[in-house]
Motif scaffolding. Structure first.
Motif, PDB file in Angstrom:
ATOM      1  N   GLN A  31      70.274  33.481 -39.638  1.00 45.48           N
ATOM      2  CA  GLN A  31      70.009  32.706 -41.152  1.00 45.48           C
ATOM      3  C   GLN A  31      68.844  31.700 -40.579  1.00 45.48           C
ATOM      4  N   MET A  32      68.935  31.015 -39.670  1.00 48.31           N
ATOM      5  CA  MET A  32      67.851  29.852 -39.601  1.00 48.31           C
ATOM      6  C   MET A  32      66.583  30.534 -39.273  1.00 48.31           C
ATOM      7  N   VAL A  33      66.441  31.601 -38.565  1.00 48.64           N
ATOM      8  CA  VAL A  33      65.109  32.391 -38.301  1.00 48.64           C
ATOM      9  C   VAL A  33      64.749  32.900 -39.824  1.00 48.64           C
ATOM     10  N   ASN A  34      65.631  33.293 -40.416  1.00 48.62           N
ATOM     11  CA  ASN A  34      65.148  33.650 -41.950  1.00 48.62           C
ATOM     12  C   ASN A  34      64.457  32.555 -42.669  1.00 48.62           C
ATOM     13  N   ILE A  35      65.023  31.232 -42.470  1.00 47.95           N
ATOM     14  CA  ILE A  35      64.411  30.164 -43.434  1.00 47.95           C
ATOM     15  C   ILE A  35      63.451  29.801 -42.662  1.00 47.95           C
ATOM     16  N   VAL A  36      63.161  29.612 -41.214  1.00 48.95           N
ATOM     17  CA  VAL A  36      61.975  29.141 -40.782  1.00 48.95           C
ATOM     18  C   VAL A  36      60.791  30.034 -40.905  1.00 48.95           C
ATOM     19  N   THR A  37      61.022  31.282 -40.883  1.00 53.28           N
ATOM     20  CA  THR A  37      60.013  32.454 -41.278  1.00 53.28           C
ATOM     21  C   THR A  37      59.576  32.593 -42.570  1.00 53.28           C
ATOM     22  N   HIS A  38      60.383  31.866 -43.434  1.00 55.04           N
ATOM     23  CA  HIS A  38      60.277  32.063 -45.081  1.00 55.04           C
ATOM     24  C   HIS A  38      60.278  33.710 -45.460  1.00 55.04           C
ATOM     25  N   ASN A  39      61.591  34.126 -44.832  1.00 54.71           N
ATOM     26  CA  ASN A  39      61.914  35.601 -45.295  1.00 54.71           C
ATOM     27  C   ASN A  39      62.615  35.360 -46.659  1.00 54.71           C
ATOM     28  N   PHE A  40      61.655  35.353 -47.621  1.00 55.90           N
ATOM     29  CA  PHE A  40      61.972  35.386 -49.130  1.00 55.90           C
ATOM     30  C   PHE A  40      62.670  36.500 -49.602  1.00 55.90           C
ATOM     31  N   ASP A  41      62.710  37.482 -48.803  1.00 54.29           N
ATOM     32  CA  ASP A  41      63.492  38.913 -49.036  1.00 54.29           C
ATOM     33  C   ASP A  41      64.951  38.310 -49.305  1.00 54.29           C
ATOM     34  N   LEU A  58      63.544  21.546 -44.325  1.00 55.26           N
ATOM     35  CA  LEU A  58      63.517  23.115 -44.354  1.00 55.26           C
ATOM     36  C   LEU A  58      64.828  23.372 -43.397  1.00 55.26           C
ATOM     37  N   TYR A  59      65.114  22.783 -42.435  1.00 58.26           N
ATOM     38  CA  TYR A  59      66.283  22.989 -41.720  1.00 58.26           C
ATOM     39  C   TYR A  59      67.363  22.579 -42.642  1.00 58.26           C
ATOM     40  N   ALA A  60      67.415  21.863 -43.374  1.00 59.37           N
ATOM     41  CA  ALA A  60      68.724  21.292 -44.204  1.00 59.37           C
ATOM     42  C   ALA A  60      68.891  22.361 -45.453  1.00 59.37           C
ATOM     43  N   ALA A  61      67.932  23.150 -45.561  1.00 60.61           N
ATOM     44  CA  ALA A  61      67.811  24.360 -46.600  1.00 60.61           C
ATOM     45  C   ALA A  61      69.253  25.324 -46.108  1.00 60.61           C
ATOM     46  N   TYR A  62      69.481  25.513 -44.960  1.00 55.86           N
ATOM     47  CA  TYR A  62      70.349  26.242 -44.292  1.00 55.86           C
ATOM     48  C   TYR A  62      71.910  26.013 -45.123  1.00 55.86           C
ATOM     49  N   TYR A  63      72.121  24.665 -45.442  1.00 51.25           N
ATOM     50  CA  TYR A  63      73.457  24.512 -46.064  1.00 51.25           C
ATOM     51  C   TYR A  63      73.142  23.854 -47.333  1.00 51.25           C
ATOM     52  N   GLY A  68      75.271  28.792 -48.070  1.00 52.22           N
ATOM     53  CA  GLY A  68      75.085  28.182 -46.759  1.00 52.22           C
ATOM     54  C   GLY A  68      76.181  27.058 -46.322  1.00 52.22           C
ATOM     55  N   SER A  69      76.700  26.463 -47.367  1.00 50.48           N
ATOM     56  CA  SER A  69      77.698  25.479 -47.241  1.00 50.48           C
ATOM     57  C   SER A  69      78.866  26.033 -46.402  1.00 50.48           C
ATOM     58  N   PHE A  70      79.406  27.447 -47.041  1.00 49.60           N
ATOM     59  CA  PHE A  70      80.402  28.046 -46.539  1.00 49.60           C
ATOM     60  C   PHE A  70      80.195  28.631 -45.270  1.00 49.60           C
ATOM     61  N   PRO A 117      75.397  35.123 -47.897  1.00 51.23           N
ATOM     62  CA  PRO A 117      74.108  34.438 -47.778  1.00 51.23           C
ATOM     63  C   PRO A 117      73.012  35.279 -47.262  1.00 51.23           C
ATOM     64  N   PHE A 118      73.335  36.466 -47.063  1.00 42.17           N
ATOM     65  CA  PHE A 118      72.332  37.531 -46.536  1.00 42.17           C
ATOM     66  C   PHE A 118      71.965  38.692 -47.590  1.00 42.17           C
ATOM     67  N   ALA A 119      72.464  38.397 -48.832  1.00 47.25           N
ATOM     68  CA  ALA A 119      72.185  39.122 -49.907  1.00 47.25           C
ATOM     69  C   ALA A 119      70.575  39.234 -50.267  1.00 47.25           C
TER      70      ALA A 119
END
Length: 222
Positions: A31-41, A58-63, A68-70, A117-119
């Motif tokens: 999930q962190m890779v998805n966020i950092v690489t802007h995988n908006f799919d 950007l990293y805080a978007a993780y939760y 992401g919080s769950f 979180p991966f939908a």
């Protein structure tokens, strides 16, 4: 069977727990890779990050969102268990304590299934008529495919430490809870389990106190 003292099942359960933790580690990195690489799919990444969002937010978007919080909560819960397991094993409480601790972890894992979180975007917004083909058509237009970004209220330094600190406290309190249930189910309600959980409780209480104080400070910053 593990509760009845069958060591074979205890070994299997222990291996299963470590396997769950390994799987969660993979999920966390993914999930962190998805966020950092802007995988908006990924719907969650699109909803809480953007190309314009710079680190550390950007990293805080993780939760930043519920899903992401769950996920963060579940990962911290699993990590706590990795530390707890050798402790209860040395003290002869492994079977009884870990069965309740793992039940709580299983509930959090179920929450991750419900709040996935991966939908993908086309799955989340299927009722609105969004299709994968439509997402493919706008992906090449960076002006439309940039993500919603983080709520401005959350773009403050406290978001980097406040949620993780609170979750460390919340999760920490499940350790004495698991010990208490283990004491009740075994009938060993003497002071022994209280003594063994005193340090765990103090650490969790410390995280909660620090987290609540940070939250109060944060409220005066926005």
């Amino acid at each position: 069977f593990s509760l009845r003292g069958d060591k074979r099942y205890t070994v299997v359960a222990r291996s299963g727990y470590y396997s769950i933790c390994g799987g969660l580690l993979v999920v966390a990195v993914w999930q962190m890779v998805n966020i950092v690489t802007h995988n908006f799919d990924v719907s969650y990444v699109y909803g809480y990050s953007s190309r314009e969002l710079a680190p550390p937010f950007l990293y805080a978007a993780y939760y930043a969102g519920q899903e992401g919080s769950f996920m963060l909560w579940t990962i911290i819960k699993a990590a706590y268990g990795v530390v707890l397991l050798p402790y209860v094993r040395r003290n002869g409480y492994e079977s009884h304590v870990m069965v309740f601790y793992t039940l709580i972890l299983s509930f959090l894992l179920l929450k991750m299934v419900v709040k996935n979180p991966f939908a993908f975007l086309w799955e989340t917004y299927a009722m609105d008529g969004t299709t994968r083909e439509y997402i493919d058509s706008i992906r090449i237009d960076l002006s439309r495919y940039i993500g919603n970004g983080l709520n401005p209220v959350l773009q403050i330094r406290f978001i980097m430490i406040h949620p993780p600190i609170l979750y460390l406290g919340y999760v920490g309190m499940t350790v004495p809870f698991a010990f208490a249930l283990a004491a009740l189910i075994t009938g060993k309600v003497e002071d022994g389990w209280l003594h063994r959980t005193r340090r765990w409780t103090a650490v969790a209480w410390g995280f909660l106190t620090f987290g609540i104080a940070l939250g109060g400070w944060w409220s005066y910053e926005v």
